[in-house]
Write a protein that holds these residues in place. Structure first.
Motif, PDB file in Angstrom:
ATOM      1  N   ALA A 276       0.814  -1.219   0.000  1.00 20.06           N
ATOM      2  CA  ALA A 276       0.000   0.000   0.000  1.00 20.06           C
ATOM      3  C   ALA A 276       0.844   1.264   0.000  1.00 20.06           C
ATOM      4  CB  ALA A 276      -0.932   0.006   1.204  1.00 20.06           C
ATOM      5  N   ASN A 277       2.122   1.145   0.335  1.00 24.98           N
ATOM      6  CA  ASN A 277       2.990   2.316   0.392  1.00 24.98           C
ATOM      7  C   ASN A 277       3.819   2.501  -0.878  1.00 24.98           C
ATOM      8  OD1 ASN A 277       2.321   3.028   3.151  1.00 24.98           O
ATOM      9  ND2 ASN A 277       3.459   1.200   3.749  1.00 24.98           N
ATOM     10  N   ALA A 278       3.601   1.653  -1.876  1.00 24.12           N
ATOM     11  CA  ALA A 278       4.351   1.761  -3.126  1.00 24.12           C
ATOM     12  C   ALA A 278       3.889   2.972  -3.930  1.00 24.12           C
ATOM     13  CB  ALA A 278       4.177   0.486  -3.954  1.00 24.12           C
ATOM     14  N   ASP A 279       4.741   3.447  -4.816  1.00 23.60           N
ATOM     15  CA  ASP A 279       4.402   4.538  -5.725  1.00 23.60           C
ATOM     16  C   ASP A 279       3.143   4.163  -6.500  1.00 23.60           C
ATOM     17  OD1 ASP A 279       4.208   6.337  -7.910  1.00 23.60           O
ATOM     18  OD2 ASP A 279       6.369   6.585  -8.015  1.00 23.60           O
ATOM     19  N   PRO A 280       2.097   4.993  -6.486  1.00 19.72           N
ATOM     20  CA  PRO A 280       0.859   4.611  -7.169  1.00 19.72           C
ATOM     21  C   PRO A 280       0.938   4.664  -8.689  1.00 19.72           C
ATOM     22  CG  PRO A 280       0.664   6.825  -6.266  1.00 19.72           C
ATOM     23  CD  PRO A 280       1.955   6.265  -5.753  1.00 19.72           C
ATOM     24  N   ASN A 281       1.903   5.366  -9.245  1.00 27.38           N
ATOM     25  CA  ASN A 281       1.919   5.631 -10.687  1.00 27.38           C
ATOM     26  C   ASN A 281       2.951   4.834 -11.459  1.00 27.38           C
ATOM     27  OD1 ASN A 281      -0.110   7.730 -10.488  1.00 27.38           O
ATOM     28  ND2 ASN A 281       1.483   8.975  -9.537  1.00 27.38           N
ATOM     29  N   SER A 282       3.800   4.101 -10.764  1.00 30.00           N
ATOM     30  CA  SER A 282       4.875   3.426 -11.467  1.00 30.00           C
ATOM     31  C   SER A 282       5.500   2.354 -10.600  1.00 30.00           C
ATOM     32  CB  SER A 282       5.957   4.450 -11.863  1.00 30.00           C
ATOM     33  OG  SER A 282       7.122   3.809 -12.335  1.00 30.00           O
ATOM     34  N   CYS A 373      -2.709  -1.209  13.739  1.00 30.71           N
ATOM     35  CA  CYS A 373      -3.273  -1.090  12.395  1.00 30.71           C
ATOM     36  C   CYS A 373      -4.181   0.135  12.292  1.00 30.71           C
ATOM     37  CB  CYS A 373      -4.044  -2.359  12.021  1.00 30.71           C
ATOM     38  SG  CYS A 373      -3.021  -3.805  11.707  1.00 30.71           S
ATOM     39  N   LYS A 374      -4.828   0.491  13.395  1.00 31.03           N
ATOM     40  CA  LYS A 374      -5.702   1.666  13.404  1.00 31.03           C
ATOM     41  C   LYS A 374      -4.930   2.922  13.033  1.00 31.03           C
ATOM     42  CE  LYS A 374      -8.961   4.257  16.310  1.00 31.03           C
ATOM     43  NZ  LYS A 374      -9.580   4.361  17.660  1.00 31.03           N
ATOM     44  N   LYS A 375      -3.659   2.986  13.426  1.00 34.69           N
ATOM     45  CA  LYS A 375      -2.835   4.162  13.138  1.00 34.69           C
ATOM     46  C   LYS A 375      -2.552   4.311  11.644  1.00 34.69           C
ATOM     47  CE  LYS A 375      -0.515   4.014  17.632  1.00 34.69           C
ATOM     48  NZ  LYS A 375       0.791   3.847  18.343  1.00 34.69           N
ATOM     49  N   VAL A 376      -2.744   3.231  10.872  1.00 27.21           N
ATOM     50  CA  VAL A 376      -2.459   3.302   9.428  1.00 27.21           C
ATOM     51  C   VAL A 376      -3.692   2.985   8.596  1.00 27.21           C
ATOM     52  CG1 VAL A 376       0.014   2.853   9.633  1.00 27.21           C
ATOM     53  CG2 VAL A 376      -1.586   0.924   9.446  1.00 27.21           C
ATOM     54  N   GLY A 377      -4.888   3.166   9.196  1.00 26.41           N
ATOM     55  CA  GLY A 377      -6.081   3.089   8.364  1.00 26.41           C
ATOM     56  C   GLY A 377      -7.170   2.130   8.772  1.00 26.41           C
ATOM     57  N   LEU A 437       1.800 -10.541  12.899  1.00 29.93           N
ATOM     58  CA  LEU A 437       2.278  -9.620  11.863  1.00 29.93           C
ATOM     59  C   LEU A 437       1.114  -9.183  10.990  1.00 29.93           C
ATOM     60  CD1 LEU A 437       4.506  -8.302   9.997  1.00 29.93           C
ATOM     61  CD2 LEU A 437       4.591 -10.503   8.786  1.00 29.93           C
ATOM     62  N   ALA A 438       1.033  -7.895  10.697  1.00 28.22           N
ATOM     63  CA  ALA A 438       0.072  -7.367   9.726  1.00 28.22           C
ATOM     64  C   ALA A 438       0.822  -6.532   8.700  1.00 28.22           C
ATOM     65  CB  ALA A 438      -1.000  -6.530  10.417  1.00 28.22           C
ATOM     66  N   VAL A 439       0.354  -6.598   7.465  1.00 26.16           N
ATOM     67  CA  VAL A 439       0.917  -5.815   6.368  1.00 26.16           C
ATOM     68  C   VAL A 439      -0.235  -5.172   5.612  1.00 26.16           C
ATOM     69  CG1 VAL A 439       2.187  -5.933   4.190  1.00 26.16           C
ATOM     70  CG2 VAL A 439       2.954  -7.295   6.147  1.00 26.16           C
TER      71      VAL A 439
END
Length: 515
Positions: A276-282, A373-377, A437-439
């Motif tokens: 989810a943290n990858a560049d959205p456009n490339s 996980c709440k801290k990231v969405g 672990l959560a990703v």
């Protein structure tokens, strides 16, 4: 001022697996003047091929068929490798099953029947293959057990494959030219045959005169507007997994200039669970395929609201990963959380889940994990923990009914749940042993399924106007439609590009020779 003209017999458009397969096949079949162009700069050579794991799906009779192809198996290792036969019927069955019977039967037949011969041909040319120990096998009781009909990959994945193609192409005298974008297909008004391509290079137009064009320029997955137009609302927000240069230009040009016939699943695509943290456009050419997060059969996937939304164990990963990206896209905010415990964390592929690649959310309890996980969405930690607790109870009910069943990630082991509206059909271990672990993942789009109609035997493009072959125009790779619908068997994309690229190259050379 008239555009400057250059001359070649065969023009290939696209520097990925399909394009290079066509170019090398044509040279092998007698073509002596071959030019391969790509609109991307040289630093982006390889298109989407560069970003793949390099997996090729092929029929074979077991390990004996593969030992002469791969370079990473010695006699000692071979004695502890179990690879089941993967027959023509099995490959065709997988194509039928995962596409719900919608795949073009003749395209599928050619793909399957040519698969092993094409892989051997690539090996002979200089492509380095290996058994895919890291992605397609588990060490079970001292033996490497391969699974899912997908057993070989290229050395160093897509990066290695592109490197091999560039090396072989140079040896075979194939000219490669980057920063060259196609603008218009030129057709002889009297014969209807291809006679060239108007291109733009360094801001200047020029005409490449040729007898044959092979189009291998990919789909439209890197264009947000086209994704939303064809795939539907919200798809403009999908993360681009590969090259940012696959924007559908040549598809539109072929339809506009020569009335190429469209076919296939224009609302479908290959999409995966993606960081989810990858560049959205490339895609990232350094990290490449490592942003994929395909370990979900070993755990659970929960959406932002803390609810499961797919059966993580419905089938082997090779038959689900290309469609689960769409399932993630359909969730609130288009994100999800993959969750594992200490029993399966060691089984996750290091290249996808190591700390250098992904933000690992770890905790000693499920409640702590939910709060992190709440801290990231994550919007509902309580539902998150309740979902996992209910799942654990359903696993225990199933174990009580089936006490002799054992966990085996290399097969559909039948370890399931009982009493859940959405089951986990295989590999259902309780998620109860810390650390956890959560990703966080999103939808990463790989390529689109809609494309152009071709003759299955030659890959000649078919005209919408006449329903006949357009002389001198071929189409291969992700631009070719009709093969994949809704989903695809893992590894069949690279095999398709090479199989039909090889056929197109032979057909192009024959056409050039007869001219």
């Amino acid at each position: 001022m008239e555009p400057h003209e250059i001359q070649t017999d065969l023009l290939i458009i696209g520097s990925g697996n399909a394009g290079f397969s066509a170019a090398l096949s044509a040279v092998e079949s007698g073509a002596t003047s071959v030019l391969l162009i790509d609109k991307c700069p040289q630093s982006w050579a390889g298109g989407n091929t560069y970003f793949t794991a390099g997996a090729f799906r092929t029929v074979h009779n077991g390990l004996s068929d593969l030992l002469d192809i791969v370079n990473n198996v010695n006699e000692e290792t071979a004695r502890i490798v179990d690879i089941p036969e993967y027959s023509n019927q099995a490959f065709l069955g997988d194509m039928e099953r995962v596409t719900d019977g919608r795949c073009n039967k003749e395209l599928a037949r050619v793909l399957v029947e040519d698969s092993l011969e094409t892989v051997k041909w690539l090996k002979k040319l200089g492509v380095r293959f290996q058994l895919s120990f890291n992605r397609q096998a588990y060490l079970v009781e001292g033996r490497w057990k391969f699974w899912g009909g997908l057993h070989i990959k290229t050395q160093d994945g897509g990066k290695g494959l592109v490197e091999d193609y560039l090396t072989v192409a140079k040896k075979r005298g194939i000219k490669v030219q980057f920063d060259t974008a196609g603008k218009k297909i030129l057709i002889n008004k009297d014969t209807g045959a291809v006679e060239g391509l108007l291109v733009e290079q360094d801001g200047k137009e020029q005409v490449i005169k040729c007898k044959v064009i092979v189009m291998a320029a990919g789909g439209f997955e890197a264009d947000p507007k086209l994704r939303e137009l064809h795939l539907g609302p919200g798809w403009d927000k999908a993360r681009v997994r590969g090259t940012p240069h696959n924007t559908g230009d040549l598809l539109n040009i072929a339809v506009r200039d020569v009335k190429a016939k469209q076919v296939g699943d224009w609302a479908g695509c290959h999409s995966v669970a993606w960081d989810a943290n990858a560049d959205p456009n490339s895609g990232d050419r350094e990290i490449s395929n490592e942003f994929t997060k395909s370990g979900y059969p070993l755990g659970l996937m929960l959406n932002r609201d803390g609810r499961r939304f797919v059966d993580e164990g419905v089938d082997l990963r090779n038959y689900t990963y290309a469609k689960f990206g769409r399932a993630i896209m359909q969730q609130p905010d288009g994100v999800a959380f993959q969750v594992f415990d200490s029993k399966t964390i060691p089984m996750l592929r290091d290249e996808e889940y190591r700390e250098e690649i992904v933000d690992r959310i770890t905790a000693e309890s499920l409640e702590e994990l939910a709060q992190k996980c709440k801290k990231v969405g994550l919007s509902d930690p309580q539902t998150f923990t309740h979902t996992i607790s209910s799942y654990n109870e359903a696993v225990q009910v199933d174990r009580a009914s089936n006490p002799n069943m054992t966990f085996d990630p290399s097969i559909k082991d039948g370890l399931s749940t009982q009493g859940l509206e959405l089951p986990k059909s295989n590999w259902a271990l309780p998620l109860d042993t810390p650390p956890f672990l959560a990703v966080k993942v999103a939808c990463g789009i790989t390529f689109t399924f809609g494309g152009l109609t071709v003759d299955p035997e030659t890959a000649n493009v078919i005209s919408e106007a006449s329903n006949e072959k357009i002389e001198g125009l071929f189409c291969v790779g992700e631009m070719m439609g009709g093969l994949f619908y809704g989903n695809y068997p893992g590894g069949s994309g690279l095999t398709s590009g090479a199989v039909f690229g090889r056929r197109a190259g032979r057909g192009a050379a024959t056409l050039i020779g007869s001219g």
